[in-house]
Design a protein around this motif. Structure first.
Motif, short mmCIF file in Angstrom:
data_model
loop_
_atom_site.label_atom_id
_atom_site.label_comp_id
_atom_site.label_asym_id
_atom_site.label_seq_id
_atom_site.Cartn_x
_atom_site.Cartn_y
_atom_site.Cartn_z
N MET A 94 -16.89 0.21 17.12
CA MET A 94 -17.42 -0.10 16.27
C MET A 94 -16.56 0.64 14.67
N ALA A 95 -15.68 2.27 15.95
CA ALA A 95 -14.53 2.44 14.93
C ALA A 95 -14.00 2.41 15.37
N TYR A 96 -13.04 1.18 15.66
CA TYR A 96 -11.91 0.33 15.66
C TYR A 96 -11.98 -0.51 14.77
N SER A 97 -13.49 -1.15 15.00
CA SER A 97 -13.16 -2.21 13.94
C SER A 97 -13.15 -2.13 12.27
N ASN A 98 -14.11 -0.74 11.84
CA ASN A 98 -13.83 -0.52 10.73
C ASN A 98 -13.02 0.06 10.48
N CYS A 99 -11.66 0.48 11.38
CA CYS A 99 -10.24 0.58 11.15
C CYS A 99 -9.23 -0.51 10.70
N GLN A 100 -9.50 -1.22 11.16
CA GLN A 100 -9.20 -2.18 11.54
C GLN A 100 -9.18 -3.07 9.87
N ASN A 101 -10.67 -2.90 9.96
CA ASN A 101 -10.84 -3.39 8.57
C ASN A 101 -10.45 -3.24 7.67
N ASP A 102 -10.05 -1.66 7.73
CA ASP A 102 -9.74 -0.94 6.37
C ASP A 102 -8.28 -0.85 6.22
N LEU A 103 -7.71 -1.17 7.35
CA LEU A 103 -6.05 -1.10 7.52
C LEU A 103 -6.24 -2.48 6.27
N ARG A 104 -6.90 -3.71 6.89
CA ARG A 104 -6.53 -4.64 7.13
C ARG A 104 -6.62 -5.19 5.22
N SER A 105 -7.51 -4.28 4.30
CA SER A 105 -7.97 -4.74 3.52
C SER A 105 -7.74 -4.78 2.18
N HIS A 106 -6.61 -3.51 1.88
CA HIS A 106 -5.17 -4.15 0.98
C HIS A 106 -4.41 -5.37 1.46
N MET B 146 0.97 -1.48 -0.06
CA MET B 146 0.04 0.26 -0.41
C MET B 146 1.12 1.37 0.23
N SER B 147 0.79 2.22 -1.18
CA SER B 147 1.59 3.24 -0.63
C SER B 147 1.17 4.44 0.05
N GLU B 148 2.17 5.31 0.26
CA GLU B 148 2.37 5.88 1.44
C GLU B 148 0.60 7.03 1.99
N LYS B 149 0.62 7.48 0.26
CA LYS B 149 -0.36 8.72 0.51
C LYS B 149 -1.85 7.33 0.89
N GLU B 150 -1.85 6.35 0.26
CA GLU B 150 -3.32 5.02 0.32
C GLU B 150 -3.34 5.18 1.55
N LEU B 151 -2.49 4.88 2.82
CA LEU B 151 -2.09 4.50 4.01
C LEU B 151 -2.38 6.36 4.54
N GLY B 152 -2.10 6.94 4.40
CA GLY B 152 -2.75 8.74 5.42
C GLY B 152 -3.76 8.39 4.97
N GLN B 153 -4.45 7.97 3.64
CA GLN B 153 -6.13 8.58 2.96
C GLN B 153 -7.33 7.67 4.65
N LYS B 154 -6.27 6.26 4.64
CA LYS B 154 -6.84 5.55 5.04
C LYS B 154 -6.51 6.03 6.45
N TRP B 155 -5.82 6.89 6.97
CA TRP B 155 -5.63 6.67 8.88
C TRP B 155 -6.42 8.03 8.66
N ASP B 156 -6.60 9.30 7.91
CA ASP B 156 -7.72 10.35 8.29
C ASP B 156 -8.97 9.77 8.41
N ARG B 157 -9.11 8.75 6.89
CA ARG B 157 -11.03 8.11 7.33
C ARG B 157 -10.87 7.45 8.59
N CYS B 158 -9.81 6.69 9.18
CA CYS B 158 -9.90 6.44 10.84
C CYS B 158 -10.12 7.19 11.71
N LEU B 159 -9.92 8.27 11.53
CA LEU B 159 -9.81 9.97 12.73
C LEU B 159 -11.20 10.18 12.45
N ALA B 160 -11.07 10.50 11.15
CA ALA B 160 -12.94 11.70 11.20
C ALA B 160 -14.16 10.50 11.59
N ASP B 161 -13.91 9.19 10.95
CA ASP B 161 -14.70 7.91 11.88
C ASP B 161 -14.92 7.31 13.14
#
Lengths: 76, 104
Positions: A53-65, A1-16
């Motif tokens: 729920m937010a933790y679970s979503n984050c986990q799934n999002d980061l693992r999905s790659h 996963m590229s750094e940009k993609e990882l950064g976007q995932k973390w942004d989504r995690c925090l917002a969620d």
């Protein structure tokens, strides 16, 4: 996963996380006032549910790659 | 019984609104909902201010951006390290030239 993609995932995690925390808190307050005579535990429970729920979503999002996703062709 | 039905309607309605606006969905829906809330916040604040008839003081504009400054320490350190050999040789040459000029 590229750094940009990882950064976007973390942004989504925090917002969620913020959204789910607020939603859990709000629903906890509603249930506490309506059903449980303004006790504190439904509020804490709701907030905890939201954060979980937010933790679970984050986990799934980061693992999905890294998870293999099979696409089964639908039989017509 | 009617009171319980009213309470159930209220709580169920709140739960349904939360579900319908995507607040209980996955991460993408959550960040979309946060974006919508951010967009709706200033007009809502303005309307409330008009309704109550007072002006909130303007928020001070901060030029500092944490997102841009996050890695600035690391970037500056490594930039300094990368130019260190050439800078050191320049300073050495200047120092030697100064000493030569003194001994003339």
């Amino acid at each position: 996963m590229s750094e940009k993609e990882l950064g976007q995932k973390w942004d989504r995690c925090l917002a969620d996380c913020a959204v789910k925390f607020g939603t859990g808190l709000g629903l906890g307050i509603v249930f506490s006032v309506v059903f449980f005579k303004r006790r504190t535990w439904p509020i804490v429970f709701g907030t905890g549910l939201g954060l979980g729920m937010a933790y679970s979503n984050c986990q799934n999002d980061l693992r999905s790659h890294y998870v293999l996703q099979s696409k089964v062709a639908k039989e017509q | 019984m009617p009171l319980f039905a009213t309470k159930l309607t209220l709580a169920g309605g709140a739960l349904y609104v939360a579900y319908d606006s995507g607040l209980l969905g996955n991460g993408k829906e959550g960040s979309v909902a946060l974006g919508r809330a951010k967009d709706a916040f200033p007009p809502a604040v303005e309307e409330w201010m008009k309704y109550f008839g007072f002006q909130l003081p303007a928020t001070p504009k901060i030029e500092f951006s944490p997102l841009d400054a996050w890695n600035s320490g690391v970037q500056k350190s490594f930039h300094a390290l990368s130019v260190a050999p050439s800078t050191a040789s320049d300073y050495t040459k200047q120092g030697l030239q100064y000493v030569k000029d003194l001994t003339k």
